[in-house]
Design a protein around this motif. Structure first.
Motif, mmCIF file in Angstrom:
data_model
loop_
_atom_site.group_PDB
_atom_site.id
_atom_site.type_symbol
_atom_site.label_atom_id
_atom_site.label_comp_id
_atom_site.label_asym_id
_atom_site.label_seq_id
_atom_site.Cartn_x
_atom_site.Cartn_y
_atom_site.Cartn_z
ATOM 1 N N ALA A 186 0.823 -1.213 0.000
ATOM 2 C CA ALA A 186 0.000 0.000 0.000
ATOM 3 C C ALA A 186 0.856 1.261 0.000
ATOM 4 C CB ALA A 186 -0.946 -0.019 1.197
ATOM 5 N N GLY A 187 1.846 1.325 0.882
ATOM 6 C CA GLY A 187 2.659 2.525 0.985
ATOM 7 C C GLY A 187 3.495 2.788 -0.247
ATOM 8 N N TYR A 188 4.095 1.724 -0.795
ATOM 9 C CA TYR A 188 4.913 1.902 -2.001
ATOM 10 C C TYR A 188 4.063 2.398 -3.159
ATOM 11 C CZ TYR A 188 7.952 0.841 -5.946
ATOM 12 O OH TYR A 188 8.696 0.939 -7.103
ATOM 13 N N ARG A 189 2.888 1.798 -3.345
ATOM 14 C CA ARG A 189 2.026 2.213 -4.465
ATOM 15 C C ARG A 189 1.556 3.646 -4.272
ATOM 16 N NH1 ARG A 189 -1.808 -0.407 -7.936
ATOM 17 N NH2 ARG A 189 -1.691 0.743 -9.909
ATOM 18 N N THR A 190 1.238 4.019 -3.033
ATOM 19 C CA THR A 190 0.833 5.405 -2.764
ATOM 20 C C THR A 190 1.928 6.379 -3.167
ATOM 21 O OG1 THR A 190 -0.562 4.710 -0.898
ATOM 22 C CG2 THR A 190 0.081 7.021 -0.991
ATOM 23 N N ALA A 191 3.160 6.100 -2.741
ATOM 24 C CA ALA A 191 4.272 7.002 -3.053
ATOM 25 C C ALA A 191 4.510 7.087 -4.553
ATOM 26 C CB ALA A 191 5.536 6.527 -2.338
ATOM 27 N N ARG A 192 4.450 5.966 -5.230
ATOM 28 C CA ARG A 192 4.750 5.955 -6.666
ATOM 29 C C ARG A 192 3.698 6.713 -7.471
ATOM 30 N NH1 ARG A 192 7.263 0.774 -9.784
ATOM 31 N NH2 ARG A 192 7.628 1.760 -11.796
ATOM 32 N N GLY B 118 -3.497 1.559 -2.409
ATOM 33 C CA GLY B 118 -2.423 2.545 -2.499
ATOM 34 C C GLY B 118 -2.652 3.525 -3.638
ATOM 35 N N ARG B 119 -3.149 3.018 -4.765
ATOM 36 C CA ARG B 119 -3.429 3.907 -5.899
ATOM 37 C C ARG B 119 -4.554 4.888 -5.574
ATOM 38 N NH1 ARG B 119 -7.030 3.462 -10.126
ATOM 39 N NH2 ARG B 119 -7.599 1.356 -9.453
#
Length: 453
Positions: free
Chosen positions: A14-20, A329-330
């Motif tokens: 979740a966090g990685y997708r949010t940041a990206r 995340g998106r």
């Protein structure tokens, strides 16, 4: 005027997708900071393949700096009492024990989950966590060591115990560990003198009436047939009553002598969210369909730590899976951007696209878009899905798969990870500093160590 500050805690799915996604949406109009104990995003679905020597560890570690060029990375973990929504600050502890404070205008909590510890006597003392690369490397060394020690042991009972591996929990992780592990140990003993001739034995236990109980019954039956044909002893409606240094006592009264216990009894939300003082749903932070914490318009949460309403099933919350975390995340990124005046917000809505379970070799089960697939076709779909989902390292992963198909695996002990470095309780501050803490995504398993390992 200064740019708004967005702080993301945790770099799991979740966090990685949010940041990206957020970095692409804001295009420099906001400062994005990612707080995580490690400098990589761990692609957990392929971790069992690291544990059995198919993939090298770095293949499943996606570098944050290389794939998030417009995101500031801060190494550390949020302190259990360090999130202050009123002051809009997060206090954290760095990898070397130093501390710091981050200020935000928007906060995204994506801290994931930790091992679910059940009140089974002896498990905490004789098991270790399987939540990251250190655990996978330790498991590979441990299993290899048991085979090698068993091959030279003059004690028949000791040989049998070292070649017996018990997996508790027949969900995704447990099923894949047992399936991949059986192939791995069979390869290790090929050409060896086994003494009493007994082959490696794997037991897969679950209190449910079938393996993969969360999946369609057809997938469950197919996986069960593959496991049994391979030689895995599948026992449903059975679990561990007690664990000791010599073995485990099952709920049916049988005592199984073993030096290895793989605990896949599930996960629970990271207890970090309990200290925020907001309503919880079974340990998960309650959010609205827009992933926003009620009463806190500047705080968002997604992934395993968030109880997200399931709009496809009114009255329910989305399950704690990587598939949901990745898609949440998106949506979290879009809604954070919308709160800054960039685009429009969206409610989280997602229908299951299907599941894949890699059983090793040319065997897998999959149901993309509801189409039931067994055998080599499912294996091809499963690996194709993972290559598409990986944010990086696709060529390296594909190369490792190709090499594994044509060359024997190099079964050696590297000795890089000791037993004390992989504790079962991944929620404790001590283990978080070792393993990776709340930034790590979910891999619900544990493996026991022999005394003195």
């Amino acid at each position: 005027m200064s740019r708004p500050r967005v702080l993301i805690v945790g770099a799991g799915f979740a966090g990685y997708r949010t940041a990206r996604v957020l970095s692409r949406l804001v295009r420099g109009r906001a400062d994005i900071t990612l707080l995580n104990p490690t400098d990589h995003f761990l692609y957990l679905p392929l971790l069992p393949q690291v544990a059995v020597g198919i993939l090298e560890p770095r293949r499943v570690a996606v570098p944050l700096r290389g794939t998030l060029p417009h995101v500031r990375l801060v190494l550390g973990e949020a302190r259990p009492d360090g999130i202050d929504p009123d002051a809009r600050t997060v206090r954290y502890t760095g990898p070397e024990g130093d501390s710091g404070t981050l200020v935000y205008d928007r906060l995204v909590l994506a801290v994931g989950s930790v091992n679910k510890l059940l009140p089974v006597p002896g498990v905490a003392e004789h098991a270790h966590g399987f939540r990251g690369l250190p655990e996978a490397l330790y498991l590979r060394d441990h299993v290899t060591r048991q085979i090698e020690l068993g091959a030279v042991s003059e004690d028949p009972r000791g040989r049998t115990a070292r070649r017996t591996f018990v997996v508790v929990g027949a969900g995704y992780t447990g099923t894949e560990v047992a399936a991949q592990g059986k192939l791995f140990t069979d390869a290790l003993v090929r050409g060896r003198t086994l003494g009493d001739g007994a082959p490696p034995r794997w037991l897969l236990l679950d209190t449910a009436p079938r393996v993969l109980p969360e999946l369609d019954e057809r997938l469950s039956r197919t996986a069960d047939r593959v496991l049994r044909r391979r030689g895995v002893d599948v026992r449903t409606e059975t679990s561990v009553e007690e664990a000791t240094s010599d073995g485990v006592r099952l709920t049916d009264g049988e005592f199984v002598e073993t030096r290895t216990l793989v605990w896949c009894a599930g996960v629970r939300p990271d207890p970090l969210v309990e200290g925020i003082g907001q309503p919880l749903e079974r340990g998960r932070l309650l959010v609205d369909p827009y992933l926003r914490v009620p009463g806190r318009p500047d705080v968002f949460a997604c992934g395993d730590a968030a109880a997200v309403p399931d709009l496809e099933k009114p009255g329910h919350y989305t399950p704690m899976t990587a598939q949901h975390a990745w898609r949440q995340g998106r949506i979290a990124a879009r809604n954070v951007a919308a709160s800054l005046g960039i685009g429009e917000r969206r409610a989280y809505r997602h229908r299951e696209l299907g599941f894949t379970v890699d059983l090793g070799g040319v065997e897998a089960v999959a149901d993309p878009l509801g189409v039931h697939l067994p055998g080599p076709v499912a294996a091809a779909v499963t690996r194709g899905y993972h290559l598409a989902a990986l944010p990086a390292n696709r060529v390296r992963v594909a190369a490792d798969w190709l090499l594994d198909a044509v060359l024997p695996r190099q079964a050696v002990q590297l000795g890089l990870v000791r037993s004390g470095s992989v504790p079962l309780d991944t929620a404790s501050p001590e283990s978080a500093r070792v393993v990776g803490g709340p930034g790590a995504a979910v891999a619900p398993a544990a493996v026991s160590a022999e005394p003195g390992a």
